[in-house]
Every structure is written in structure tokens, then in C-alpha cells.
Design an enzyme around this catalytic site. Structure first.
Site, PDB file in Angstrom:
ATOM      1  N   TYR A  42      -4.218  18.497  -9.910  1.00 44.84           N
ATOM      2  CA  TYR A  42      -4.675  17.245  -9.290  1.00 44.84           C
ATOM      3  C   TYR A  42      -5.607  16.492 -10.232  1.00 44.84           C
ATOM      4  CZ  TYR A  42      -6.805  14.026  -5.936  1.00 44.84           C
ATOM      5  OH  TYR A  42      -7.260  12.894  -5.288  1.00 44.84           O
ATOM      6  N   GLY A  45       1.694   5.186   0.423  1.00 49.86           N
ATOM      7  CA  GLY A  45       1.128   6.244   1.257  1.00 49.86           C
ATOM      8  C   GLY A  45       0.321   5.708   2.416  1.00 49.86           C
ATOM      9  N   ALA A  46       0.820   4.659   3.068  1.00 50.91           N
ATOM     10  CA  ALA A  46       0.040   3.962   4.104  1.00 50.91           C
ATOM     11  C   ALA A  46       0.330   4.447   5.515  1.00 50.91           C
ATOM     12  CB  ALA A  46       0.298   2.459   4.015  1.00 50.91           C
ATOM     13  N   ILE A  63       0.856  -1.178   0.000  1.00 51.09           N
ATOM     14  CA  ILE A  63       0.000   0.000   0.000  1.00 51.09           C
ATOM     15  C   ILE A  63       0.892   1.229   0.000  1.00 51.09           C
ATOM     16  CG2 ILE A  63      -1.889   1.234   1.120  1.00 51.09           C
ATOM     17  CD1 ILE A  63      -2.555  -1.327   2.642  1.00 51.09           C
TER      18      ILE A  63
END
Length: 317
Positions: free
Chosen positions: A200, A50-51, A48
Site C-alpha cells: 500500500y 470508488g464513490a 469520483i
């Protein structure tokens, strides 16, 4: 005076209703998670990105509860170890480990993948969760605008370098945590270095093009690709969207109006566990329900062009 009393009473009632709804949703999420927590992910290895916080951390917790081996792929070692401590206070199940990964840097991505390939016999699930939003304009060391670098090109390189390991799983799968805002994006195929008006949304659209082309290319390989938008969630993703001095006003509103990270993770957990191999290439909402792909991402010629550009800029070959 009576007008003020009525206005105050109205505010109190409104806030009370919002809090009741908030706690009711949180309880339903907790109850559902508790009823299905078991050994469903035993012997499964999950990465994962950015966990260390937000949805990624909440997802790591839920999969650890189900006995998965969870690799937290994060830039900040201290925050990752703090997240592991938080997870271990709640559950002793599964295995949770940290591996350094900075999606701003192709060099870091290659180092991370080399370490994973050297130490893991297979990879069952890759969850591309990490992202930046409304970050001040910046070029990365690879001379790319930071949103495009982290949200798309980093994911592109990471995923492709780990494909062989995913194919060693009996049912490998890749989950892209996208955003409904990609519908408002526009990718300038000639400029990935300059400042953009909607960085974004643009970067998330580029990533959707990649997810759709990847799903097409992986048909018949046993590796499924799923894309999900988690809705509006109260996480650190929006930390660059407003001045820190406004936290005293914004944070209570975010708490009342937005889903929690635990709520936002439920769709990802569902896609990680459900038997959806035959449904590769589909698009899902925040609870894991299937939705129609937005029209903006329907042209495969654009998917292929995005792939070819990404392959060249990341020096994948």
C-alpha cells in the site's frame, strides 16, 4: 474489589470523553457543510472513483448538495446504485449517475474513458479516490500486483486519457486522495508484479511521484493538480487488514478513534471548490490545509522515471 471499581469507572469516563469528542467533531463538520452548501458547483461535472462507499460517497453527497453533476466511477453497479439512493434520500440537488470502472483492468479504464469522452462536453474535476489496502497478493489481468495496478497504474492511465476533457473546463483540476503512509514506501522500479512487504505504502508513493510530475507537466494548461492525505478514516479500505471475526472488537474501536467518512471528505470538498488554480502541485492535510511535501518525493528524476515506466506498462501511446 475497589481496584476493579476504579478501573471500571476509568474506562467509562474515558469512553464517555471519546464519544463526546466524536460527536463534537461530527457536529462541527455538519455545521460547516450546511453553512456553505449552495450552488457553488452548478454546471460543474465531477468524476469520483470508488464513490460507492466511504470518503468517495461522502464527497459525492457534498458536491451533489452544491448542484454538481457527479459521476460515480465504480466497479460494483449494485453498490453504486445503493449509494445513489442514499444520496437522493438526503438531497435532490445536482445530478448523480453511475459509470462502470474497474481500476484493476486497463481494458475497463479505456472503455470508461471512451464512454465519458463520448457523452461529456467537458470535465471540471477528477477525484482519484479509489484504492485497495492490504489486499491478499494477486496479479491483475494486466500482470501487475494489485496495489500497484489499482493505486497507481490505473490512476495514471485514467487521468491521462481524460486530460483533453479536463482542458476543456475553464478551471479543470485533478485531486489525488493519497495517504501519509506514502512516506514509508519504496518503489522497486524493476518489479511491479511480485509480492511486496509494504504494497500500500509503495503504491501510494508511486502515485505521488505521478501527481508531482503531472503537476509539473500541466503548468500553464489551466488544469491544476492537488494531492491530499485524509488521515485515519473509518472506511472499508481497511477490510483486508484483519480477520472478519475480529469485527466485533475492531469496529467499536475504529468508530471511537478514527474520523468518519464525512469528516475525511471535507478536505477533498475544499480542494474541489476553493480557488486554488495558482497553487497547483501542492500537498494538503485532511482538512485542506497546506503541508510540506515529504522529502521522499522531492527528486524530479524519479518522477520522470516513474512516468516513463508507467507510460510503457499502460501502453499509453
Amino acid at each position: 474489589m475497589s481496584v476493579c471499581k476504579y478501573a471500571t469507572a476509568g474506562c467509562v469516563i474515558t469512553i464517555s470523553i471519546m464519544l463526546l469528542r466524536k460527536f463534537s467533531r461530527a457536529y462541527r463538520v455538519y455545521k460547516r457543510a450546511m453553512t456553505i452548501a449552495g450552488k457553488e458547483m452548478l454546471n460543474k461535472t465531477v468524476i469520483i472513483t470508488g464513490a460507492n462507499c466511504g470518503i468517495g460517497k461522502a464527497t459525492a453527497l457534498e458536491l451533489a448538495k452544491r448542484h454538481a453533476r457527479v459521476i460515480l466511477a465504480c466497479r460494483d453497479k449494485e453498490k453504486a446504485n445503493s449509494a445513489i439512493s442514499d444520496i437522493r434520500r438526503i438531497t435532490s440537488s445536482g445530478e448523480v449517475v453511475f459509470r462502470h470502472l474497474d481500476l484493476e483492468s486497463f481494458r475497463s479504464i479505456r472503455d470508461f474513458c471512451c464512454e465519458v469522452i463520448e457523452n461529456e462536453t467537458k470535465l471540471d474535476i477528477l477525484i482519484n479516490n479509489a484504492a485497495v489496502m492490504n489486499h491478499p497478493y494477486k496479479k491483475t489481468e494486466d500482470n501487475l500486483e494489485i496495489h500497484m495496478s489499482v493505486n497507481h497504474f490505473g490512476n495514471f492511465l485514467l487521468t491521462n486519457l481524460l486530460l483533453d476533457l479536463l482542458k476543456k473546463s475553464s478551471a479543470g483540476r485533478i485531486i489525488f486522495v493519497s495517504s501519509a503512509l506514502h512516506k514509508y514506501g519504496k518503489v522497486n522500479m524493476e518489479d511491479f508484479q511480485g509480492q511486496q512487504k509494504k504494497p500500500y505504502a509503495n503504491s501510494k508513493l508511486a502515485n505521488v511521484y505521478f501527481a508531482r510530475e503531472l503537476a509539473h507537466r500541466l503548468k500553464g494548461t489551466g488544469v491544476a493538480v492537488h494531492t491530499l492525505h485524509p488521515g485515519m478514516v473509518n472506511t472499508e479500505l481497511s477490510r483486508y487488514s484483519y480477520a472478519p471475526v475480529l469485527n466485533i472488537i475492531v469496529n467499536p474501536l475504529k468508530y471511537l478513534l478514527l474520523s468518519s467518512a464525512e469528516e475525511g471528505s471535507q478536505g477533498i470538498v475544499h480542494l474541489a471548490m476553493a480557488n486554488l488554480q495558482s497553487d497547483t502541485g501542492k500537498y494538503y492535510g485532511r482538512t485542506g490545509e497546506e503541508e510540506e511535501w515529504p522529502e521522499i518525493s522531492s527528486d524530479r528524476a524519479i518522477w520522470k522515471k516513474m512516468w516513463e515506466i508507467s507510460e510503457k506498462l499502460t501502453n499509453l501511446q
